[in-house]
Design a protein around this motif. Structure first.
Motif, PDB file in Angstrom:
ATOM      1  N   GLY A 149       0.918  -1.176   0.275  1.00  0.00           N
ATOM      2  CA  GLY A 149       0.307  -0.207  -0.341  1.00  0.00           C
ATOM      3  C   GLY A 149       0.664   1.116   0.202  1.00  0.00           C
ATOM      4  N   VAL A 150       2.206   1.111  -0.262  1.00  0.00           N
ATOM      5  CA  VAL A 150       2.849   2.294  -0.106  1.00  0.00           C
ATOM      6  C   VAL A 150       2.922   3.172  -1.153  1.00  0.00           C
ATOM      7  N   ASN A 151       3.224   4.549  -1.752  1.00  0.00           N
ATOM      8  CA  ASN A 151       3.220   5.103  -2.751  1.00  0.00           C
ATOM      9  C   ASN A 151       4.391   5.582  -3.305  1.00  0.00           C
ATOM     10  N   ALA A 152       4.880   5.857  -2.112  1.00  0.00           N
ATOM     11  CA  ALA A 152       5.671   6.558  -2.185  1.00  0.00           C
ATOM     12  C   ALA A 152       6.949   6.562  -0.673  1.00  0.00           C
ATOM     13  N   ILE A 153       8.364   5.661  -0.528  1.00  0.00           N
ATOM     14  CA  ILE A 153       9.414   5.707  -0.022  1.00  0.00           C
ATOM     15  C   ILE A 153      10.945   6.337   0.116  1.00  0.00           C
ATOM     16  N   PHE A 154      11.392   7.256   1.334  1.00  0.00           N
ATOM     17  CA  PHE A 154      12.638   7.787   1.063  1.00  0.00           C
ATOM     18  C   PHE A 154      12.316   7.557   2.690  1.00  0.00           C
ATOM     19  N   GLY A 155      14.559   7.565   2.106  1.00  0.00           N
ATOM     20  CA  GLY A 155      15.324   7.202   3.181  1.00  0.00           C
ATOM     21  C   GLY A 155      16.531   8.300   3.273  1.00  0.00           C
ATOM     22  N   PHE A 156      17.172   8.342   3.966  1.00  0.00           N
ATOM     23  CA  PHE A 156      18.334   9.692   4.725  1.00  0.00           C
ATOM     24  C   PHE A 156      19.831   8.745   4.848  1.00  0.00           C
ATOM     25  N   HIS A 157      20.405   8.343   4.205  1.00  0.00           N
ATOM     26  CA  HIS A 157      22.256   8.339   4.869  1.00  0.00           C
ATOM     27  C   HIS A 157      22.202   9.342   5.343  1.00  0.00           C
ATOM     28  N   VAL A 158      23.532   9.414   6.472  1.00  0.00           N
ATOM     29  CA  VAL A 158      24.382  10.473   6.962  1.00  0.00           C
ATOM     30  C   VAL A 158      26.027  10.433   5.783  1.00  0.00           C
ATOM     31  N   TRP A 159      26.214  11.242   5.491  1.00  0.00           N
ATOM     32  CA  TRP A 159      27.199  11.521   4.385  1.00  0.00           C
ATOM     33  C   TRP A 159      27.888  12.235   4.544  1.00  0.00           C
ATOM     34  N   MET A 160      29.682  11.200   4.877  1.00  0.00           N
ATOM     35  CA  MET A 160      31.032  11.956   4.877  1.00  0.00           C
ATOM     36  C   MET A 160      31.417  13.416   3.780  1.00  0.00           C
ATOM     37  N   LEU A 365      21.403  17.104  12.989  1.00  0.00           N
ATOM     38  CA  LEU A 365      20.930  15.994  13.286  1.00  0.00           C
ATOM     39  C   LEU A 365      19.169  15.852  12.988  1.00  0.00           C
ATOM     40  N   HIS A 366      19.327  17.487  13.628  1.00  0.00           N
ATOM     41  CA  HIS A 366      17.527  17.326  13.141  1.00  0.00           C
ATOM     42  C   HIS A 366      16.890  18.058  12.271  1.00  0.00           C
ATOM     43  N   LEU A 367      18.295  18.711  11.329  1.00  0.00           N
ATOM     44  CA  LEU A 367      17.422  18.942   9.768  1.00  0.00           C
ATOM     45  C   LEU A 367      17.131  17.079   9.366  1.00  0.00           C
ATOM     46  N   GLY A 368      17.894  17.158  10.021  1.00  0.00           N
ATOM     47  CA  GLY A 368      17.129  15.390   8.550  1.00  0.00           C
ATOM     48  C   GLY A 368      15.955  14.670   9.084  1.00  0.00           C
ATOM     49  N   THR A 369      15.368  14.963  10.362  1.00  0.00           N
ATOM     50  CA  THR A 369      14.419  14.509  10.748  1.00  0.00           C
ATOM     51  C   THR A 369      13.337  15.893  10.279  1.00  0.00           C
ATOM     52  N   ALA A 370      13.822  17.002  10.397  1.00  0.00           N
ATOM     53  CA  ALA A 370      13.066  18.464   9.488  1.00  0.00           C
ATOM     54  C   ALA A 370      11.689  18.019   8.560  1.00  0.00           C
ATOM     55  N   MET A 371      13.412  17.331   7.895  1.00  0.00           N
ATOM     56  CA  MET A 371      13.060  16.983   5.876  1.00  0.00           C
ATOM     57  C   MET A 371      12.187  15.564   5.903  1.00  0.00           C
ATOM     58  N   GLU A 372      12.296  14.573   7.136  1.00  0.00           N
ATOM     59  CA  GLU A 372      11.647  13.747   6.936  1.00  0.00           C
ATOM     60  C   GLU A 372      10.574  13.927   7.134  1.00  0.00           C
ATOM     61  N   VAL A 373      10.047  14.670   8.312  1.00  0.00           N
ATOM     62  CA  VAL A 373       9.030  15.130   8.274  1.00  0.00           C
ATOM     63  C   VAL A 373       8.056  16.202   6.787  1.00  0.00           C
ATOM     64  N   ALA A 374       8.939  17.403   6.973  1.00  0.00           N
ATOM     65  CA  ALA A 374       8.269  17.811   5.372  1.00  0.00           C
ATOM     66  C   ALA A 374       7.593  16.977   4.529  1.00  0.00           C
ATOM     67  N   LEU A 375       8.794  15.802   4.228  1.00  0.00           N
ATOM     68  CA  LEU A 375       8.572  15.359   3.037  1.00  0.00           C
ATOM     69  C   LEU A 375       6.801  14.396   3.118  1.00  0.00           C
ATOM     70  N   ALA A 376       6.776  14.250   4.210  1.00  0.00           N
ATOM     71  CA  ALA A 376       5.274  13.398   4.973  1.00  0.00           C
ATOM     72  C   ALA A 376       4.136  14.374   4.763  1.00  0.00           C
ATOM     73  N   ARG A 377       4.523  15.136   5.195  1.00  0.00           N
ATOM     74  CA  ARG A 377       3.878  16.626   5.409  1.00  0.00           C
ATOM     75  C   ARG A 377       2.920  16.493   3.571  1.00  0.00           C
ATOM     76  N   GLU A 378       4.500  16.767   2.626  1.00  0.00           N
ATOM     77  CA  GLU A 378       3.727  17.497   1.687  1.00  0.00           C
ATOM     78  C   GLU A 378       3.663  16.274   0.600  1.00  0.00           C
ATOM     79  N   PHE A 379       3.838  14.920   0.933  1.00  0.00           N
ATOM     80  CA  PHE A 379       3.390  14.265   0.329  1.00  0.00           C
ATOM     81  C   PHE A 379       1.542  14.039   0.323  1.00  0.00           C
ATOM     82  N   LEU A 380       1.661  14.235   1.491  1.00  0.00           N
ATOM     83  CA  LEU A 380       0.026  13.688   1.853  1.00  0.00           C
ATOM     84  C   LEU A 380      -0.620  14.715   2.151  1.00  0.00           C
ATOM     85  N   ARG A 381      -0.557  15.825   1.046  1.00  0.00           N
ATOM     86  CA  ARG A 381      -1.404  17.245   1.021  1.00  0.00           C
ATOM     87  C   ARG A 381      -2.685  16.912   0.908  1.00  0.00           C
TER      88      ARG A 381
END
Ligand SMILES: [Zn+2]
Ligand SMILES: [Zn+2]
Length: 381
Positions: A149-160, A365-381
């Protein structure tokens, strides 16, 4: 709700989680403690939980669309050499790839999303997966229903390789497909002084190693990208005995499946062909490990627009020949794997992933969190 402000508000909590996970690293498929902590929090915040071994699928909200956000939880068999208060307490194990940060960031996103679930027009699914490091935990999660039932998926990797705080977004191939090969060259052993009575596998193996260098330089289209590396060669024990056999191991990397197929074919042909030319036998096994991680161009563009809208610093991230099992999700569902820059020269955070001195710049790290929340929010408009 402003995802960036909300994430800033729980910045210290995200860091505290990360440090706790960092102190108690668990190897692939052993993520008992980590997943227990994650599950306890998610339950408290109202998520519906499905367990897949040490993995967790957690849903919240209802609606027509579902966005999945994924974090990996496993550590590596590395002895930490950092002298920090949150140094690994487990000898020989370390979060040397940053999966502790991924788990903490997504936990933070889970908290914010739960607190504001009425502002999401759909379902958010959090996927906390085991065994990214050579365990293909993603496949276990998919078998367990992570993508149903998933329409889109996102993941993060911290990046040196990105400056701290920059979100790296790329369309198309981001990480490489990977495979490995093993070849056993079977000759005929004997006295080191009488090579004519043997079929010496050592020069044959040497010839194979050199011939394999021509796969990338002579067989692969120069406009494509590929790697073939021989990483182990074993044979013989002493100076006056020609051994019976020599074994070779190595890895190959690619972005396009047709290139991967060509590498596999040529590795096998060369090992077998060179061996038979010298009267030896070759037992060759060539296997796939992980497909290439290919971001959906529309989803990458969507992520860019989201970052733009919420004022999150972002940029292009160069592709790498490393591999990531997030590829399996992207084979089935459109999405994008994103990078969060954590390199901070001033803080001495410069060591590469998997290094005993690897560390992350926790202040972003909180910027990754912010982006995850923002992605969900905008995708589920
Ligand atoms: Zn890794
Ligand atoms: Zn990793």
């Amino acid at each position: 709700m402003d995802p960036v402000k909300e994430a800033e508000r729980i910045k210290d909590q995200i860091i505290a989680w990360r440090r706790d996970f960092h102190m108690w690293p668990e190897l692939k498929y052993e993520e008992e403690r980590t997943s227990k902590i994650v599950e306890e929090h998610l339950r408290e915040w109202g998520y519906r939980i499905k367990r897949v071994g040490t993995g967790i699928i957690a849903d919240i909200g209802e609606g027509e669309k579902t966005i999945a956000l994924r974090a990996d939880m496993d550590a590596l068999p590395v002895q930490e050499e950092n002298d920090v208060p949150y140094k690994s307490r487990v000898p020989g194990k370390m979060h040397a790839c940053g999966h502790d940060a991924h788990t903490a960031m997504l936990l933070g996103a889970g908290k914010i999303i739960a607190e504001h679930i009425d502002e999401f027009n759909g379902r958010v699914r959090l996927v906390f997966q085991p065994a990214e490091e050579g365990g293909n935990g993603a496949l276990k999660m998919i078998e367990g229903g992570a993508l149903e039932g998933v329409n889109a998926i996102f993941g993060f990797h911290v990046w040196m390789d990105l400056p701290s705080g920059v979100i790296g977004i790329r369309e198309g191939p981001f990480l490489a497909g990977a495979g490995f090969f093993e070849a056993k060259i079977i000759g005929k052993g004997g006295h080191g002084a009488s090579p004519h009575e043997t079929v010496d596998p050592i020069p044959i193996a040497s010839e194979i190693v050199l011939a394999l260098q021509t796969v990338v330089s002579r067989n692969v289209d120069p406009k494509e990208t590929a790697v073939v590396s021989v990483t182990a060669i074993n044979g013989g024990t002493t100076f006056n005995v020609i051994p019976e056999e020599v074994s070779l191991k190595g890895t190959f990397r690619f972005y396009k499946n047709e290139v991967g197929d060509l590498l596999k074919k040529r590795i096998k042909e060369i090992a077998e062909g060179v061996s038979s030319a010298h009267g030896a036998k070759a037992e060759v096994s060539v296997q796939d490990l992980t497909p290439p991680t290919i971001n959906d161009p529309d989803m990458a563009q969507f992520a860019r627009e989201v970052a733009e809208k919420y004022g999150l610093r972002h940029g292009e991230v160069p592709p790498t020949m490393g591999a990531e099992d997030f590829a399996y999700y992207l084979q089935r569902v459109p999405g994008a794997f994103l990078a969060l820059g954590i390199r901070n020269e001033e803080k001495g955070i410069v060591y590469p992933h998997h290094h005993p001195k690897f560390d992350v710049d926790e202040d972003v790290l909180h910027l990754g969190t912010a982006m995850e929340v923002a992605l969900a929010r905008e995708f589920l408009r």
